[in-house]
Scaffold this motif. Structure first.
Motif, PDB file in Angstrom:
ATOM      1  N   PHE A 188       0.992  -1.259  -0.101  1.00 47.90           N
ATOM      2  CA  PHE A 188      -0.070  -0.107   0.021  1.00 47.90           C
ATOM      3  C   PHE A 188       1.015   1.185   0.331  1.00 47.90           C
ATOM      4  N   LEU A 189       1.040   1.668  -1.440  1.00 45.73           N
ATOM      5  CA  LEU A 189       2.215   2.669  -1.419  1.00 45.73           C
ATOM      6  C   LEU A 189       1.760   4.163  -1.704  1.00 45.73           C
ATOM      7  N   PRO A 190       2.549   5.100  -1.354  1.00 48.30           N
ATOM      8  CA  PRO A 190       2.225   6.435  -1.916  1.00 48.30           C
ATOM      9  C   PRO A 190       2.352   6.514  -3.378  1.00 48.30           C
ATOM     10  N   ALA A 191       1.476   7.154  -4.210  1.00 43.14           N
ATOM     11  CA  ALA A 191       1.584   7.359  -5.727  1.00 43.14           C
ATOM     12  C   ALA A 191       2.864   7.659  -5.931  1.00 43.14           C
ATOM     13  N   SER A 192       3.569   8.645  -5.150  1.00 41.24           N
ATOM     14  CA  SER A 192       4.906   9.173  -5.605  1.00 41.24           C
ATOM     15  C   SER A 192       5.891   8.133  -5.539  1.00 41.24           C
ATOM     16  N   LEU A 193       5.611   7.145  -5.122  1.00 39.39           N
ATOM     17  CA  LEU A 193       6.819   5.962  -5.489  1.00 39.39           C
ATOM     18  C   LEU A 193       6.428   5.284  -6.766  1.00 39.39           C
ATOM     19  N   LYS A 194       5.669   5.604  -7.429  1.00 39.47           N
ATOM     20  CA  LYS A 194       5.207   4.627  -8.453  1.00 39.47           C
ATOM     21  C   LYS A 194       6.337   4.596  -9.762  1.00 39.47           C
ATOM     22  N   ASP A 195       6.886   5.779  -9.979  1.00 45.21           N
ATOM     23  CA  ASP A 195       7.797   5.990 -11.035  1.00 45.21           C
ATOM     24  C   ASP A 195       9.112   5.378 -10.670  1.00 45.21           C
ATOM     25  N   ILE A 196       9.247   5.309  -9.239  1.00 45.49           N
ATOM     26  CA  ILE A 196      10.628   4.700  -8.657  1.00 45.49           C
ATOM     27  C   ILE A 196      10.461   3.211  -8.820  1.00 45.49           C
ATOM     28  N   LEU A 197       9.304   2.727  -8.327  1.00 45.87           N
ATOM     29  CA  LEU A 197       9.289   1.047  -8.308  1.00 45.87           C
ATOM     30  C   LEU A 197       9.015   0.607  -9.790  1.00 45.87           C
ATOM     31  N   ASN A 198       8.692   1.442 -10.484  1.00 46.23           N
ATOM     32  CA  ASN A 198       8.244   0.920 -11.991  1.00 46.23           C
ATOM     33  C   ASN A 198       9.234  -0.032 -12.612  1.00 46.23           C
ATOM     34  N   SER A 199      10.510   0.437 -12.213  1.00 46.27           N
ATOM     35  CA  SER A 199      11.641  -0.244 -13.115  1.00 46.27           C
ATOM     36  C   SER A 199      12.037  -1.481 -12.102  1.00 46.27           C
ATOM     37  N   THR A 200      11.402  -1.757 -11.074  1.00 46.61           N
ATOM     38  CA  THR A 200      12.001  -3.060 -10.565  1.00 46.61           C
ATOM     39  C   THR A 200      11.398  -4.109 -11.137  1.00 46.61           C
ATOM     40  N   SER A 201      12.329  -5.293 -10.957  1.00 46.85           N
ATOM     41  CA  SER A 201      12.033  -6.478 -11.788  1.00 46.85           C
ATOM     42  C   SER A 201      10.463  -7.037 -11.426  1.00 46.85           C
ATOM     43  N   GLY A 202      10.182  -6.831  -9.997  1.00 49.38           N
ATOM     44  CA  GLY A 202       9.005  -7.314  -9.617  1.00 49.38           C
ATOM     45  C   GLY A 202       7.848  -6.711 -10.370  1.00 49.38           C
ATOM     46  N   VAL A 203       7.834  -5.411 -10.657  1.00 44.81           N
ATOM     47  CA  VAL A 203       6.927  -4.707 -11.317  1.00 44.81           C
ATOM     48  C   VAL A 203       7.104  -5.161 -13.119  1.00 44.81           C
ATOM     49  N   GLU A 204       8.166  -5.129 -13.336  1.00 38.70           N
ATOM     50  CA  GLU A 204       8.495  -5.256 -14.862  1.00 38.70           C
ATOM     51  C   GLU A 204       8.079  -6.766 -15.061  1.00 38.70           C
ATOM     52  N   ARG A 205       8.024  -7.523 -14.528  1.00 37.27           N
ATOM     53  CA  ARG A 205       7.841  -9.109 -14.669  1.00 37.27           C
ATOM     54  C   ARG A 205       6.684  -9.529 -14.111  1.00 37.27           C
ATOM     55  N   HIS A 206       5.837  -8.147 -13.839  1.00 41.34           N
ATOM     56  CA  HIS A 206       4.295  -8.759 -13.314  1.00 41.34           C
ATOM     57  C   HIS A 206       4.155  -9.614 -12.037  1.00 41.34           C
TER      58      HIS A 206
END
Lengths: 450, 378
Positions: free
Chosen positions: A234-252
């Protein structure tokens, strides 16, 4: 029979944790359905957007065989590690949170009864290795939060001589599997680790470390992705851009979900609370005539449930004072007396009225508001404002000093600045609700928030 | 549109994936697009599509399979493991996925030792009678092999005696059983007692373990499936990854002679690394997908989830909608032509259908999901 809380509680309490009535007033958004699925997910939302309410609602599914544990990541202040070691430390925090949640909310004494040797042994290992302090002391220290029988059950478990669990070589993933074994014995099918509470760190330097911690977990989610376990962030929207490039997000491995409120959702949220607090049939129409208030909420409350609740709270008080709904004229007066708070974002040089951004073109205008808002409750002279806004001086120079300028030179310019500001922020052309002139003394800024 | 209270949610009493509730109306017994992570997909074996080029993953030789993230490496690894398990251990599978990062010289070999111990334990759980027929030397060696099992052998033997279902052990050790027996019984308790009684000294070396698996379990070959090597922050670059697996590459030839085959499932970035290209002992192949194969990925899932009633989403589409699978695949960008992406697409499509309340997929459904972020579909 439930006791109805005073209406103001439902609108003043802006933290979901403090709302025992949340079940009755919860609004089901599409994002909630996404979170209910078994896989890991990240819910992004603004502060006050209802993330915690979503988490609490998800936790209610506990009866369905999902054990939810809450983890609020803490910064690692001393010699913060990097790479895999950072992930390990983060996961150790998470495991510790799971074990604490299990003790306090897992109802293990009832669910496990007399556990078999290996389950008791595994649980004993977690108690001895994953609690913030000595296991026996920890259990005793929670006596006021647990029934006496539960405390006794744990104390007895800790005294038992059991086959040892050798964990010298085992990975954190194995530890998670071991925890699942206990949960399964306790008739839980899944473990959901709720990661929340990052906002409390973000304004501080430690916020960066907590972000790095979450980044590390999301980058290596594959390592901890055990069947039966899901991470719900449950994260603040401001982190979205930072976490977008993590493999957990990239690889769904963790699905991103945005917490978004439409005006209809927000209206439904208000009306559920009104119905709960006042009467089943209560709605916004019960409080006031016409659509002006709803339109005003849409304009200044934006898509923030917290703002909508907060702006509605005084209207309810007004409605109760009158004992009947407000007429259009009364409502108009009410809105003028309760304007949306003015906020400055100094870093981005932005001015906001509630959730509405006001276009402030010139630096001078911004600096006038900046000076006034940093002197709350004070009347500031035009001189102070001029030297701060135009000359970037914190104090008024004495006559004769190099920076000193005769009043006749700047008076006209300052009047123009004030007039332009009023046009931008005041709700009516002739009104002085924010920028109030005290003749012969100066200006005061009202309804400003830090 | 809103449930009145949280307690009114259907999931409160019986946990059911939200998507499944809607999909059953279209004839699906389960959601075939639920799992993006193949390790969690119980139906993988039934519908996995394997491109011809990577069938070498199932052969008796050292192999390196390369793929993009989401390209199906882990799915193929799981498929291979299940394929070998069906041989009742004649071709003995061991899955090695490092669960931490270390540059210690023996790190991978120690990890493999533990993986072998897990697999051997689950093999014994699957065929407990086999143990009783062994000679005393092999029994003793097996105990030595099992000393490397996570949580310790004592703990696992207690678990074996006290648990009721094989799945309890599978979950704790992260290794599936070799046979389909669901329950643990008297024989297992006897196995636990005998193993407990057996004397043991120090753990066996890895190569002695291989020999024991051959002798005691009758294995003709051992297939060590190595996956998840790029899951660590330290191994993201292909150079770092190559260096990390070098000790394993150096041992390939020797193990090959004993019919012990290493099978690597690696990221595509590393495919041209000289250390791998110059290895004559390894056959390599890449998981590459074309439009037709990807469409087949969707069709197979539809076929299995509908219990064979239909094999294309065309069956639940409006008459003017044809070739739904190919249309979905063609909506993907060049770099997105991967199973994971087409599964996401299919999932979005079915959810859009459910939310719309319509009884069949329309062109609007098919062409609007390309433009909407997934979460918005609901």
């Amino acid at each position: 029979m439930k006791s109805t809380p005073p209406p103001e509680s439902l609108f003043h309490t802006l933290k979901a944790e403090n709302e025992p009535w949340l079940d009755d007033v919860f609004v089901f958004l599409p994002a909630f359905e996404r979170l209910r699925e078994a896989h890991s997910a990240i819910l992004y939302g603004e502060v006050g957007g209802g993330k915690t309410a979503m988490r609490l609602a998800l936790t209610k599914q506990e009866n369905a065989g999902v054990f939810t544990a809450l983890w609020g990541p803490e910064p690692i202040l001393e010699n913060p590690p990097t790479g895999t070691e950072l992930t390990h430390q983060a996961m150790r925090q998470a495991l510790s949170a799971c074990v604490e949640s299990l003790i306090l909310d897992g109802n293990l004494p009832e669910r496990l009864g007399e556990p078999s040797g290996h389950i008791a042994s595994a649980l004993q290992w977690f108690l001895r290795n994953c609690l913030p302090f000595h296991a026996e002391f920890y259990i005793q220290s929670q006596a006021d939060r647990m029934m006496q029988e539960k405390t006794l059950w744990y104390s007895k478990l800790l005294e038992r001589s059991l086959p040892s669990v050798i964990t010298e070589q085992i990975s954190l993933k194995d530890q998670i599997r071991l925890l699942l074994m206990i949960l399964k014995a306790a008739k839980y099918e899944r473990l959901w680790l709720m990661v929340d509470g990052l906002e409390r760190w973000i304004p501080y330097q430690a916020g960066e470390q907590v972000e790095t911690l979450v980044d590390a977990i999301l980058s290596t989610l594959v390592i901890f992705d055990v069947p039966g376990v899901a991470f719900k962030f449950f994260l603040p929207a401001s982190l979205k851009d930072i976490l977008n490039s993590t493999s957990g997000v990239e690889r769904h491995r963790a699905e991103e979900v945005m917490l978004e409120w439409s005006a209809e959702d927000l209206q439904a949220m208000l009306e559920k609370r009104l119905a709960y607090a006042l009467s089943k049939k209560a709605s916004l129409d019960s409080l006031c005539d016409g659509n002006e208030f709803l339109n005003w909420l849409k304009e200044f409350g934006g898509d923030s449930p917290r703002e909508w609740l907060r702006f509605t709270a005084p209207l309810i008080a007004e409605y109760q004072k009158h004992g009947r709904r407000l007429t259009v004229a009364q409502l108009h007066d009410f809105i003028l007396q309760h304007p949306a708070p003015l906020r400055l974002n100094r870093a981005r040089r932005e001015v906001w009225l509630g959730k509405k951004r006001i276009s402030i073109g010139s630096t001078t205008e911004f600096r006038v508001l900046e000076y006034l808002s940093s002197h709350p409750g004070m009347i500031c002279s035009l001189e102070e404002l001029y030297y701060y806004a135009y000359k970037e001086l914190d104090t008024v120079p004495d006559k004769g000093e190099t920076n000193w300028v005769h009043k006749d030179t700047w008076r006209g310019a300052m009047d123009m600045v004030i007039s332009r500001l009023r046009k931008k922020i005041e709700p009516t052309p002739e009104g002085q609700f924010y920028l109030v002139t005290h003749h012969g003394k100066g200006l005061e800024l009202l309804h400003a928030e830090a | 549109m809103f449930a009145e209270r949280l307690d009114d949610l259907p999931g409160k009493c019986v946990f059911m994936e939200p998507a499944v509730r809607g999909l059953s109306a279209f004839g699906f017994a389960f959601d075939p697009f639920e799992h993006l992570d193949s390790t969690k997909d119980a139906h993988l074996q039934e519908y996995l599509v394997i491109p011809k080029a990577v069938e070498i993953a199932l052969s008796d030789q050292p192999v390196a399979i390369f793929a993009q993230p989401g390209g199906g490496k882990s799915a193929l690894r799981i498929y291979a493991s299940n394929f070998y398990k069906d041989s009742r251990g004649v071709r003995f599978p061991v899955t090695y996925i490092p669960e931490t990062y270390s540059t210690e010289t023996n790190f991978h070999f120690e990890g493999m030792n533990r993986s072998l111990a897990r697999a051997a334990f689950m093999y014994l759980v699957s065929y407990p009678d086999l143990y009783f027929a062994l000679g005393s030397e092999n029994k003793q060696k097996l105990k030595r092999l099992l000393l490397e099992i996570p949580f310790g052998l004592d703990f696992n033997l207690h678990a074996l005696s006290e648990s009721r279902f094989v799945s309890d052990l599978e979950q704790a050790l992260g290794v599936p059983a070799f046979s389909g027996i669901p329950r643990l019984d008297r024989t297992h308790r006897q196995l636990a007692r005998e193993l407990e009684k057996e004397s043991s000294s120090k753990p066996l070396s890895l190569e002695n373990c291989f020999e024991l698996i051959n002798n005691a379990f009758g294995a003709k070959s051992i297939h060590i499936l190595v996956d998840g090597l790029d899951g660590f922050m330290e191994t993201r670059s292909s150079q770092a990854l190559t260096t990390w697996i070098e000790p394993l590459l150096n041992i390939l030839d020797r193990w090959d002679q004993g019919n012990n085959y290493l099978k690597f499932f690696l990221p595509m970035d590393i495919s041209d690394a000289p250390a791998l290209v110059n290895l004559s002992a390894v056959r390599s192949a890449a998981l590459i997908w074309d439009d037709n194969l990807l469409a087949e990925v969707v069709r197979r899932r539809v076929f299995v989830a509908s219990s064979g009633r239909f094999d294309s989403l065309d069956a639940i589409s409006a008459p003017d909608v044809r070739n739904v699978e190919l249309t979905l695949v063609r909506q993907l960008g060049r770099k997105e032509k991967l199973p994971r992406q087409v599964i996401i697409k299919s999932r979005s499509l079915l959810r859009a259908l459910i939310v719309s309340g319509k009884s069949e997929i329309s062109s609007k459904h098919l062409f609007s999901i390309g433009e909407l972020p997934y979460a918005k579909v609901l």
